[in-house]
Design a protein around this motif. Structure first.
Motif, PDB file in Angstrom:
ATOM      1  N   ASN A 124       0.858  -1.182   0.000  1.00 32.33           N
ATOM      2  CA  ASN A 124       0.000   0.000   0.000  1.00 32.33           C
ATOM      3  C   ASN A 124       0.891   1.228   0.000  1.00 32.33           C
ATOM      4  OD1 ASN A 124      -2.240   1.573   0.019  1.00 32.33           O
ATOM      5  ND2 ASN A 124      -2.961   0.967   2.033  1.00 32.33           N
ATOM      6  N   MET A 125       1.166   1.754  -1.184  1.00 30.51           N
ATOM      7  CA  MET A 125       2.096   2.851  -1.342  1.00 30.51           C
ATOM      8  C   MET A 125       1.375   4.184  -1.282  1.00 30.51           C
ATOM      9  SD  MET A 125       4.297   1.256  -4.525  1.00 30.51           S
ATOM     10  CE  MET A 125       5.272   2.758  -4.668  1.00 30.51           C
ATOM     11  N   PRO A 126       2.029   5.236  -0.765  1.00 25.74           N
ATOM     12  CA  PRO A 126       1.446   6.579  -0.823  1.00 25.74           C
ATOM     13  C   PRO A 126       1.195   6.992  -2.267  1.00 25.74           C
ATOM     14  CG  PRO A 126       3.352   6.530   0.646  1.00 25.74           C
ATOM     15  CD  PRO A 126       3.335   5.223  -0.083  1.00 25.74           C
ATOM     16  N   LEU A 127       0.142   7.749  -2.503  1.00 25.01           N
ATOM     17  CA  LEU A 127      -0.199   8.164  -3.861  1.00 25.01           C
ATOM     18  C   LEU A 127       0.942   8.909  -4.532  1.00 25.01           C
ATOM     19  CD1 LEU A 127      -3.921   9.363  -3.845  1.00 25.01           C
ATOM     20  CD2 LEU A 127      -2.911   7.471  -5.129  1.00 25.01           C
ATOM     21  N   GLY A 128       1.639   9.767  -3.754  1.00 27.70           N
ATOM     22  CA  GLY A 128       2.743  10.515  -4.333  1.00 27.70           C
ATOM     23  C   GLY A 128       3.845   9.612  -4.840  1.00 27.70           C
ATOM     24  N   GLU A 129       4.182   8.576  -4.053  1.00 26.59           N
ATOM     25  CA  GLU A 129       5.256   7.665  -4.445  1.00 26.59           C
ATOM     26  C   GLU A 129       4.875   6.845  -5.668  1.00 26.59           C
ATOM     27  OE1 GLU A 129       7.783   3.857  -2.656  1.00 26.59           O
ATOM     28  OE2 GLU A 129       6.582   5.107  -1.312  1.00 26.59           O
ATOM     29  N   VAL A 130       3.650   6.286  -5.667  1.00 23.91           N
ATOM     30  CA  VAL A 130       3.252   5.462  -6.795  1.00 23.91           C
ATOM     31  C   VAL A 130       3.097   6.317  -8.055  1.00 23.91           C
ATOM     32  CG1 VAL A 130       0.728   5.548  -6.561  1.00 23.91           C
ATOM     33  CG2 VAL A 130       1.821   3.475  -7.403  1.00 23.91           C
ATOM     34  N   SER A 131       2.694   7.587  -7.911  1.00 16.76           N
ATOM     35  CA  SER A 131       2.590   8.492  -9.064  1.00 16.76           C
ATOM     36  C   SER A 131       3.971   8.784  -9.645  1.00 16.76           C
ATOM     37  CB  SER A 131       1.908   9.803  -8.656  1.00 16.76           C
ATOM     38  OG  SER A 131       0.580   9.588  -8.237  1.00 16.76           O
ATOM     39  N   THR A 132       4.957   8.993  -8.749  1.00 14.10           N
ATOM     40  CA  THR A 132       6.325   9.243  -9.214  1.00 14.10           C
ATOM     41  C   THR A 132       6.863   8.061  -9.986  1.00 14.10           C
ATOM     42  OG1 THR A 132       6.751  10.728  -7.353  1.00 14.10           O
ATOM     43  CG2 THR A 132       8.664   9.787  -8.474  1.00 14.10           C
ATOM     44  N   ARG A 133       6.627   6.865  -9.457  1.00 14.78           N
ATOM     45  CA  ARG A 133       7.103   5.652 -10.139  1.00 14.78           C
ATOM     46  C   ARG A 133       6.437   5.472 -11.499  1.00 14.78           C
ATOM     47  NH1 ARG A 133       7.909   0.501  -6.087  1.00 14.78           N
ATOM     48  NH2 ARG A 133       9.111   1.541  -4.434  1.00 14.78           N
ATOM     49  N   ALA A 134       5.138   5.773 -11.564  1.00 12.88           N
ATOM     50  CA  ALA A 134       4.388   5.547 -12.803  1.00 12.88           C
ATOM     51  C   ALA A 134       4.633   6.641 -13.832  1.00 12.88           C
ATOM     52  CB  ALA A 134       2.902   5.449 -12.488  1.00 12.88           C
ATOM     53  N   GLY A 135       5.058   7.841 -13.383  1.00 16.81           N
ATOM     54  CA  GLY A 135       5.327   8.922 -14.310  1.00 16.81           C
ATOM     55  C   GLY A 135       4.103   9.756 -14.653  1.00 16.81           C
ATOM     56  N   PHE A 136       3.037   9.656 -13.864  1.00 14.03           N
ATOM     57  CA  PHE A 136       1.848  10.482 -14.056  1.00 14.03           C
ATOM     58  C   PHE A 136       1.116  10.576 -12.718  1.00 14.03           C
ATOM     59  CE2 PHE A 136       0.426   6.166 -14.758  1.00 14.03           C
ATOM     60  CZ  PHE A 136      -0.817   6.097 -14.145  1.00 14.03           C
ATOM     61  N   GLN A 137       0.206  11.534 -12.608  1.00 14.02           N
ATOM     62  CA  GLN A 137      -0.533  11.739 -11.373  1.00 14.02           C
ATOM     63  C   GLN A 137      -1.689  10.738 -11.285  1.00 14.02           C
ATOM     64  OE1 GLN A 137       0.148  13.792  -8.678  1.00 14.02           O
ATOM     65  NE2 GLN A 137      -1.471  12.511  -7.776  1.00 14.02           N
ATOM     66  N   VAL A 138      -1.609   9.846 -10.325  1.00 15.69           N
ATOM     67  CA  VAL A 138      -2.658   8.851 -10.129  1.00 15.69           C
ATOM     68  C   VAL A 138      -3.891   9.529  -9.529  1.00 15.69           C
ATOM     69  CG1 VAL A 138      -3.293   6.734  -8.898  1.00 15.69           C
ATOM     70  CG2 VAL A 138      -0.991   6.998  -9.855  1.00 15.69           C
ATOM     71  N   ALA A 139      -5.063   9.229 -10.092  1.00 18.42           N
ATOM     72  CA  ALA A 139      -6.307   9.854  -9.657  1.00 18.42           C
ATOM     73  C   ALA A 139      -7.176   8.859  -8.898  1.00 18.42           C
ATOM     74  CB  ALA A 139      -7.071  10.387 -10.865  1.00 18.42           C
ATOM     75  N   LEU A 140      -7.949   9.379  -7.946  1.00 17.55           N
ATOM     76  CA  LEU A 140      -8.878   8.564  -7.172  1.00 17.55           C
ATOM     77  C   LEU A 140     -10.312   8.924  -7.538  1.00 17.55           C
ATOM     78  CD1 LEU A 140      -7.357   8.724  -3.563  1.00 17.55           C
ATOM     79  CD2 LEU A 140      -7.089   6.905  -5.257  1.00 17.55           C
ATOM     80  N   PRO A 141     -11.199   7.922  -7.662  1.00 17.03           N
ATOM     81  CA  PRO A 141     -12.618   8.235  -7.885  1.00 17.03           C
ATOM     82  C   PRO A 141     -13.172   9.029  -6.703  1.00 17.03           C
ATOM     83  CG  PRO A 141     -12.152   5.904  -8.289  1.00 17.03           C
ATOM     84  CD  PRO A 141     -10.935   6.480  -7.630  1.00 17.03           C
ATOM     85  N   ALA A 142     -14.099   9.938  -6.976  1.00 15.63           N
ATOM     86  CA  ALA A 142     -14.727  10.709  -5.904  1.00 15.63           C
ATOM     87  C   ALA A 142     -15.827   9.913  -5.210  1.00 15.63           C
ATOM     88  CB  ALA A 142     -15.302  12.006  -6.480  1.00 15.63           C
ATOM     89  N   TRP A 143     -16.257   8.802  -5.834  1.00 18.00           N
ATOM     90  CA  TRP A 143     -17.354   8.006  -5.277  1.00 18.00           C
ATOM     91  C   TRP A 143     -17.037   6.521  -5.419  1.00 18.00           C
ATOM     92  CZ3 TRP A 143     -20.663   4.228  -7.097  1.00 18.00           C
ATOM     93  CH2 TRP A 143     -21.779   3.929  -6.302  1.00 18.00           C
TER      94      TRP A 143
END
Length: 371
Positions: free
Chosen positions: A259-278
């Motif tokens: 369970n990685m922090p969103l910032g870390e997984v976004s850095t690894r993937a090379g784009f900003q990971v988004a979360l559904p609002a619902w």
């Protein structure tokens, strides 16, 4: 849609000690309280050997040899054309895939040995005619369905019994005999419409799950675990030796979900990971990680990172929803909108999204549109 969830996700599954602490009391002393009996059925305290039929829409029918001893659970499945069994052991907070020779009797596979054309040691599945050693083994495409079936048992996610109890109602009744054993039928019914339900037939004396059925919101069968034969005698010592050796090897990995922090997984993937609002009622985010896929030829591990693909896992304690996100190269971008289905794929802002789950497709579409 378990066919797609198998890509890197398992739900609260069968006979896995890491799913939570099971009571060591006899079933009768539990008073046949449905919730307690369910927890015991998921992680029985007894040793056993069993022959099990598994089915889901992705793998079809797979026969698995299952055993528990000394707190270690082992599942093995034959790999057609490769003269070996693929096994997964879970214990001591670790899990590992390894290989054992095919045996004439269920559960009699011993430790694998290297050598020309041999099955090799923990980790690799040797190609025909190859050395078969752990440094040169590979996972063949023909091993796909057995590996998918075993991975469901190796990676338990969503086994939070508190979360399960918040979203499901337990009930019990006298069950039909299975594998010559008396059973108690435990039903796990969703509080919220559109979600998955489960029925467990637990051994009346030991609490071990002898049959499990998962059904979707329409009542269609999407997962089956059924014991054909079971023995509560101590399993064979060589099985335990092979499992211990594999769990002590460098190939063993922790059972805990990444369970990685969103910032870390976004850095690894090379784009900003988004979360559904619902998300559907009762579901919460339980894992964020690089997605994993089944390895092909030349890869040692049965599951490997899928490059810059991120997987978000939502669970209500039993059901599961996976959202996959990946960046699309500029020359291949084609914006699209989510459309109804049990697997929804769309693209926005140069990112491709795939949302899969066993819930009502209308709920899945609402979740996709909230992103």
């Amino acid at each position: 849609m378990r066919a797609l969830l198998v890509l890197g996700l398992a739900m609260c599954l069968i006979l896995i000690p890491s799913c939570g602490a099971a009571s060591t009391m006899p079933v009768a002393e539990l008073g046949f309280v449905p919730g307690k009996l369910y927890a015991l059925s998921m992680a029985p305290a007894c040793d056993y050997e069993a022959r099990v039929r598994m089915w889901n829409p992705s793998t079809g029918e797979i026969w698995v040899d299952a055993a528990r001893m000394d707190g270690i659970v082992i599942h093995s499945a034959a790999v057609p054309g490769y003269g070996c069994m693929v096994s997964v052991a879970v214990g001591r907070g670790m899990q590992v895939f390894y290989r054992t020779p095919v045996s004439s009797e269920p559960g009699q596979a011993g430790p694998a040995r290297g050598g020309s054309g041999g099955p090799g040691g923990p980790g690799g599945l040797g190609a025909p005619g190859g050395s078969g050693g752990p440094d040169s083994g590979s996972w063949a495409p023909t091993a796909g369905p057995p590996l998918q079936a075993l991975s469901l048992l190796a990676e338990p996610l969503g086994c939070d019994l508190a979360l399960l109890s918040a979203n499901y109602v337990f009930s019990s009744a006298t069950g039909e005999p299975i594998a010559g054993r008396e059973t108690v039928e435990v039903r796990v019914s969703p509080k919220w419409p559109g979600n998955v339900g489960r029925t467990v037939w637990a051994d009346h004396d030991t609490g071990a799950a002898l049959r499990i059925e998962d059904r979707d919101y329409r009542g269609d069968l999407i997962w089956l675990w059924e014991v054909e034969q079971i023995s509560y005698a101590a399993p064979r010592p060589q099985m335990l030796e092979a499992a211990r050796a594999a769990l002590s090897s460098a190939e063993a990995v922790p059972c805990a979900a990444e369970n990685m922090p969103l910032g870390e997984v976004s850095t690894r993937a090379g784009f900003q990971v988004a979360l559904p609002a619902w998300a559907p009622e009762g579901y919460r985010l339980v894992a964020v990680r690089p997605a994993r896929v089944f390895g092909g030829l030349g890869q040692r591990r049965p599951m490997a990172p899928a490059g810059p693909v991120v997987q978000l896992v939502y669970s209500d304690g039993l059901g599961a929803i996976s959202l996959y996100e990946r960046k699309v190269p500029w020359f291949a971008r084609r914006a699209s909108l989510p459309r109804p289905g049990r697997s929804i794929e769309w693209e926005r802002g140069g990112v491709r999204y795939v949302l899969v789950g066993d819930i009502d497709p209308e709920l899945l579409l609402k979740m996709a549109r909230s992103l």
